[in-house]
Design a protein around this motif. Sequence first.
Motif, PDB file in Angstrom:
ATOM      1  N   GLN A  30       0.719  -1.031  -0.070  1.00 29.30           N
ATOM      2  CA  GLN A  30       0.012   0.005   0.130  1.00 29.30           C
ATOM      3  C   GLN A  30       0.970   1.258  -0.087  1.00 29.30           C
ATOM      4  OE1 GLN A  30      -3.114   0.411  -0.540  1.00 29.30           O
ATOM      5  NE2 GLN A  30      -3.123   2.550  -0.531  1.00 29.30           N
ATOM      6  N   SER A  31       1.829   1.140   0.765  1.00 32.08           N
ATOM      7  CA  SER A  31       2.844   2.496   0.816  1.00 32.08           C
ATOM      8  C   SER A  31       3.415   2.637  -0.498  1.00 32.08           C
ATOM      9  CB  SER A  31       3.970   2.253   1.881  1.00 32.08           C
ATOM     10  OG  SER A  31       3.495   2.232   3.204  1.00 32.08           O
ATOM     11  N   TYR A  32       3.808   1.497  -0.949  1.00 36.02           N
ATOM     12  CA  TYR A  32       4.459   1.774  -2.426  1.00 36.02           C
ATOM     13  C   TYR A  32       3.366   2.107  -3.543  1.00 36.02           C
ATOM     14  CZ  TYR A  32       6.626   0.667  -7.054  1.00 36.02           C
ATOM     15  OH  TYR A  32       6.859   0.819  -8.402  1.00 36.02           O
ATOM     16  N   PHE A  33       1.993   1.627  -3.498  1.00 38.12           N
ATOM     17  CA  PHE A  33       1.094   2.148  -4.133  1.00 38.12           C
ATOM     18  C   PHE A  33       0.749   3.557  -4.186  1.00 38.12           C
ATOM     19  CE2 PHE A  33      -3.549   3.200  -4.797  1.00 38.12           C
ATOM     20  CZ  PHE A  33      -3.517   2.854  -6.140  1.00 38.12           C
ATOM     21  N   THR A  34       1.077   3.997  -3.136  1.00 36.85           N
ATOM     22  CA  THR A  34       0.871   5.632  -2.867  1.00 36.85           C
ATOM     23  C   THR A  34       1.758   6.515  -3.773  1.00 36.85           C
ATOM     24  OG1 THR A  34       2.020   5.677  -0.823  1.00 36.85           O
ATOM     25  CG2 THR A  34      -0.345   5.359  -0.858  1.00 36.85           C
ATOM     26  N   TRP A  35       3.093   6.011  -3.833  1.00 35.62           N
ATOM     27  CA  TRP A  35       4.263   6.401  -4.635  1.00 35.62           C
ATOM     28  C   TRP A  35       3.696   6.723  -6.212  1.00 35.62           C
ATOM     29  CZ3 TRP A  35       9.145   3.654  -2.367  1.00 35.62           C
ATOM     30  CH2 TRP A  35       9.266   4.094  -1.155  1.00 35.62           C
ATOM     31  N   GLU A  36       3.242   5.358  -6.642  1.00 38.49           N
ATOM     32  CA  GLU A  36       2.988   5.178  -7.959  1.00 38.49           C
ATOM     33  C   GLU A  36       1.681   6.155  -8.288  1.00 38.49           C
ATOM     34  OE1 GLU A  36       2.786   1.830 -10.187  1.00 38.49           O
ATOM     35  OE2 GLU A  36       4.823   1.265  -9.923  1.00 38.49           O
ATOM     36  N   SER A  37       0.703   6.261  -7.357  1.00 39.48           N
ATOM     37  CA  SER A  37      -0.478   7.128  -7.588  1.00 39.48           C
ATOM     38  C   SER A  37      -0.314   8.471  -7.670  1.00 39.48           C
ATOM     39  CB  SER A  37      -1.653   6.411  -6.643  1.00 39.48           C
ATOM     40  OG  SER A  37      -1.215   6.591  -5.408  1.00 39.48           O
ATOM     41  N   GLY A  38       0.754   8.985  -7.046  1.00 36.85           N
ATOM     42  CA  GLY A  38       1.038  10.113  -6.794  1.00 36.85           C
ATOM     43  C   GLY A  38       0.563  10.719  -5.501  1.00 36.85           C
ATOM     44  N   LYS A  39      -0.124  10.016  -4.572  1.00 34.44           N
ATOM     45  CA  LYS A  39      -0.713  10.514  -3.231  1.00 34.44           C
ATOM     46  C   LYS A  39       0.299  10.985  -2.387  1.00 34.44           C
ATOM     47  CE  LYS A  39      -4.816   7.804  -3.878  1.00 34.44           C
ATOM     48  NZ  LYS A  39      -5.684   6.717  -3.076  1.00 34.44           N
ATOM     49  N   THR A  40       1.708  10.111  -2.523  1.00 36.17           N
ATOM     50  CA  THR A  40       2.584  10.539  -1.601  1.00 36.17           C
ATOM     51  C   THR A  40       3.840  10.298  -2.538  1.00 36.17           C
ATOM     52  OG1 THR A  40       3.160   8.321  -0.942  1.00 36.17           O
ATOM     53  CG2 THR A  40       1.742   9.689   0.638  1.00 36.17           C
ATOM     54  N   LYS A  41       5.120  10.950  -1.921  1.00 34.06           N
ATOM     55  CA  LYS A  41       6.333  10.722  -2.646  1.00 34.06           C
ATOM     56  C   LYS A  41       7.292  10.392  -1.767  1.00 34.06           C
ATOM     57  CE  LYS A  41       7.785  15.588  -2.163  1.00 34.06           C
ATOM     58  NZ  LYS A  41       8.051  16.783  -3.070  1.00 34.06           N
ATOM     59  N   PRO A  42       8.223   9.204  -2.237  1.00 34.18           N
ATOM     60  CA  PRO A  42       9.428   8.715  -1.529  1.00 34.18           C
ATOM     61  C   PRO A  42      10.397   9.953  -1.040  1.00 34.18           C
ATOM     62  CG  PRO A  42       9.621   8.345  -3.840  1.00 34.18           C
ATOM     63  CD  PRO A  42       8.572   8.826  -3.649  1.00 34.18           C
TER      64      PRO A  42
END
Length: 228
Positions: A30-42
């Motif tokens: 889920q954390s990784y998914f938020t990076w690809e969806s643009g919701k958060t960034k690493p």
Amino acid sequence: MFSPEALKKRRTELNISQAEMARQLDITRQSYFTWESGKTKPNGQNIERLADILGVSTSYFESEYKIVETYLRLNTVNREKVEDYAEELLTVQEESNVIQLYSIKVIDDIELSAGFGESVYDESEFVEVFSDIDYSYDIATWIRGDSMEPVYVSGEVALIREGSFDYDGAVYAVVWNERAYIKKVYLEEDGYRLVSINPDYPDMFASAEDNPRIVGKIIGHFMPVVRG
């Protein structure tokens, strides 16, 4: 700026699943998914780990990376062409963002009182102001005072559509005892009750004996963008 599209593109090219990426990064899927969806960034450390896993430089994940990479591969002549074209695009973009303004002629010496009223004159001076909306109206004049706040603010322009009384509770421009008002109007048996929005102001009663006149309904109001 971090580009989630670049991350997904590279992962897909290497045929790596999101679950596998999460496992190698030691984070949840889920954390990784938020990076690809643009919701958060690493953060910076995770960007370095992503670059190592995907075999790219850390700059690869910047949204400007593809443009810069392509530009650097061009020769001098073609770089100049790109720069000229970019300037043309920027000029067109800036021109398209120009806000169109519409001229409105405001009666300058008759102010619709949102307080105690102003004298009404037969001959009027006009001042030109501008709005970013093309209104349809018959008369425009100033609002002064605070009795109709917070809806109608002192210094705004009131737009009037000429006509007679229509229904209770509508906001009208009213001439009464040689004064002009903007008020909520209620029809009574022997006159009009003029009501302010600001509760600090008491109701007024315009007796039919005084021949109060409804100028028209307030159909809009705005703070001028520019005053001519």
